[in-house]
Motif scaffolding. Structure first.
Motif, mmCIF file in Angstrom:
data_model
loop_
_atom_site.group_PDB
_atom_site.id
_atom_site.type_symbol
_atom_site.label_atom_id
_atom_site.label_comp_id
_atom_site.label_asym_id
_atom_site.label_seq_id
_atom_site.Cartn_x
_atom_site.Cartn_y
_atom_site.Cartn_z
ATOM 1 N N ILE A 237 0.835 -1.204 0.000
ATOM 2 C CA ILE A 237 0.000 0.000 0.000
ATOM 3 C C ILE A 237 0.872 1.257 0.000
ATOM 4 N N ILE A 238 1.859 1.281 0.875
ATOM 5 C CA ILE A 238 2.746 2.444 0.975
ATOM 6 C C ILE A 238 3.489 2.658 -0.346
ATOM 7 N N SER A 239 3.939 1.566 -0.952
ATOM 8 C CA SER A 239 4.633 1.660 -2.233
ATOM 9 C C SER A 239 3.711 2.207 -3.320
ATOM 10 N N HIS A 240 2.480 1.704 -3.366
ATOM 11 C CA HIS A 240 1.525 2.209 -4.370
ATOM 12 C C HIS A 240 1.311 3.709 -4.209
ATOM 13 N N ALA A 241 1.260 4.180 -2.961
ATOM 14 C CA ALA A 241 1.034 5.602 -2.698
ATOM 15 C C ALA A 241 2.252 6.437 -3.062
ATOM 16 N N GLN A 242 3.416 5.968 -2.651
ATOM 17 C CA GLN A 242 4.638 6.725 -2.901
ATOM 18 C C GLN A 242 4.985 6.793 -4.385
ATOM 19 N N ASN A 243 4.672 5.719 -5.111
ATOM 20 C CA ASN A 243 4.994 5.653 -6.537
ATOM 21 C C ASN A 243 3.840 6.075 -7.435
ATOM 22 N N GLY A 244 2.733 6.506 -6.838
ATOM 23 C CA GLY A 244 1.607 6.993 -7.629
ATOM 24 C C GLY A 244 0.923 5.919 -8.451
ATOM 25 N N LYS A 245 0.856 4.697 -7.930
ATOM 26 C CA LYS A 245 0.256 3.590 -8.674
ATOM 27 C C LYS A 245 -1.231 3.431 -8.390
ATOM 28 N N ALA A 246 -1.717 4.009 -7.305
ATOM 29 C CA ALA A 246 -3.136 3.929 -6.945
ATOM 30 C C ALA A 246 -3.489 5.138 -6.096
ATOM 31 N N VAL A 247 -4.733 5.600 -6.222
ATOM 32 C CA VAL A 247 -5.230 6.633 -5.318
ATOM 33 C C VAL A 247 -5.468 5.963 -3.967
ATOM 34 N N ILE A 248 -4.922 6.533 -2.915
ATOM 35 C CA ILE A 248 -5.090 5.993 -1.573
ATOM 36 C C ILE A 248 -5.980 6.937 -0.778
ATOM 37 N N SER A 249 -7.146 6.449 -0.353
ATOM 38 C CA SER A 249 -8.049 7.245 0.476
ATOM 39 C C SER A 249 -7.957 6.710 1.894
ATOM 40 N N LYS A 250 -7.303 7.483 2.774
ATOM 41 C CA LYS A 250 -6.998 7.025 4.131
ATOM 42 C C LYS A 250 -7.819 7.792 5.167
ATOM 43 N N ALA A 251 -8.623 7.069 5.927
ATOM 44 C CA ALA A 251 -9.368 7.695 7.023
ATOM 45 C C ALA A 251 -8.388 8.345 7.995
ATOM 46 N N ALA A 252 -8.633 9.598 8.324
ATOM 47 C CA ALA A 252 -7.691 10.365 9.154
ATOM 48 C C ALA A 252 -7.601 9.830 10.574
ATOM 49 N N GLY A 253 -8.684 9.245 11.090
ATOM 50 C CA GLY A 253 -8.699 8.743 12.465
ATOM 51 C C GLY A 253 -9.650 9.531 13.341
ATOM 52 N N ASN A 254 -10.014 8.929 14.467
ATOM 53 C CA ASN A 254 -11.085 9.465 15.305
ATOM 54 C C ASN A 254 -10.661 9.827 16.724
ATOM 55 N N ASP A 255 -9.420 10.258 16.893
ATOM 56 C CA ASP A 255 -8.933 10.603 18.226
ATOM 57 C C ASP A 255 -8.972 12.094 18.520
ATOM 58 N N ALA A 256 -9.487 12.894 17.574
ATOM 59 C CA ALA A 256 -9.541 14.350 17.724
ATOM 60 C C ALA A 256 -8.154 14.920 18.006
ATOM 61 N N ILE A 257 -7.162 14.401 17.289
ATOM 62 C CA ILE A 257 -5.781 14.843 17.445
ATOM 63 C C ILE A 257 -5.199 15.178 16.075
ATOM 64 N N VAL A 258 -4.009 15.733 16.079
ATOM 65 C CA VAL A 258 -3.292 16.010 14.835
ATOM 66 C C VAL A 258 -2.712 14.703 14.302
ATOM 67 N N ILE A 259 -2.824 14.505 13.008
ATOM 68 C CA ILE A 259 -2.277 13.303 12.379
ATOM 69 C C ILE A 259 -0.797 13.152 12.735
#
Length: 305
Positions: free
Chosen positions: A147-169
């Motif tokens: 997944i990380i490789s696909h994102a870094q190399n632009g092979k797939a659009v990655i839609s990542k949920a930011a998370g639900n802790d009410a904090i900074v990523i």
């Protein structure tokens, strides 16, 4: 490389219940005409009217498809009890009904393969471990490595949920845990972080950030990768950035069905740069990133770069 134990957690803020009868995921052989649901942005119907419904695009949902835990919800088709992954797959498929949907269980540990044409990966989960490490210190499984490789190399659009802790990523939550998958996707060329608004915003009734949603904070790189969409849990019974990410996955598929020769990076950038700020109450890039995603604005040009 230091190996530490990572725990995959779905990005939800609800108590899981036992699944009595799990539904199989995947595309239906006979697809009925799509119907705009009240939890969707009205812009989705406009995209459908133009003929853009995700045709030719593959959306792979990496999520929970095997556990005996589920959630009650209603996306407009009656109350159901489904696994987390079945919900996120259903949601993305309702936004982009002509896309090919694939299910990949997030506990499989196996590489996420890509299909011919544009690929979109939906990640409504995080990989958590105690604070104090960098993403490069993590001994990733072949699943997250791919997944990380696909994102870094632009092979797939990655839609990542930011998370639900009410904090900074990238920061630690109240339990001292960090989502290292969020950290690993920072700066990746085709990755989008997706936060949640409490509803779909309009200029006459701007929306506010959902109380649970993580934010980009002051990091300019994260801000440039961050958008928000409405998650109307009061209508669906489903709360969390888990249910924001599939909307962006659906938007990416819709966009790919118009701009058929565009790369995943171009699709991701188009969604980011056409986000709007005038539908958000008290817009701030440290809170809302690029703004609220607009599929109408993303579809507007003749071509994209």
């Amino acid at each position: 490389m230091k190996t530490i134990r990572l725990v995959a957690l779905a990005a939800i803020g609800l108590l899981a219940l036992s699944v009595a009868h799990a539904q199989k995921s995947g595309p239906s052989k006979t697809a009925p005409a799509p119907q705009l649901q009240t939890w969707m942005s009205p812009e989705v119907a406009d995209a459908w009217k133009q003929g853009y419904k995700g045709s030719g695009v593959t959306v792979t949902v990496v999520d929970d498809f095997r556990s005996n835990q589920g959630l009650y919800g209603n996306l407009g088709q009656g109350t159901q009890l489904l696994r987390h992954g079945e919900w996120t797959l259903k949601e993305a498929s309702m936004i982009a009904p002509s896309a090919t949907m694939r299910a990949h269980d997030f506990n499989s540990g196996t590489s996420v393969g890509l299909s011919r044409g544009l690929n979109v990966l939906n990640l409504s989960y995080g990989m958590y471990a105690p604070a104090g490490y960098t993403a490069s210190q993590i001994g990733w499984s072949s699943q997250e490595s791919s997944i990380i490789s696909h994102a870094q190399n632009g092979k797939a659009v990655i839609s990542k949920a930011a998370g639900n802790d009410a904090i900074v990523i990238g920061s630690a939550n109240a339990s001292g845990q960090v989502d290292y998958l969020n950290l690993a996707l920072k700066g990746a060329q085709s990755a989008i972080y997706v936060g949640a608004l409490n509803t779909n915003g309009t200029t006459s009734a701007p929306a506010s950030l959902a109380s649970y949603s993580n934010t980009p904070g002051a990091d300019a790189v994260v801000q440039q990768q961050f958008v928000v969409v409405g998650v109307d849990g009061a209508k669906t019974g489903l709360y969390g950035t888990s249910f924001a990410a599939p909307i962006i996955s659906g938007y990416a598929a819709i966009l790919g069905s118009k701009f058929t020769k565009s790369t995943p990076t171009q699709i991701a950038n188009q969604l980011l740069k056409t986000a709007r700020q005038d539908t958000i109450s008290g817009y701030n890039p440290a809170t809302h990133g690029r703004g609220e995603a607009s599929i109408t604005r993303a579809l507007a040009p003749v071509s994209i770069q």
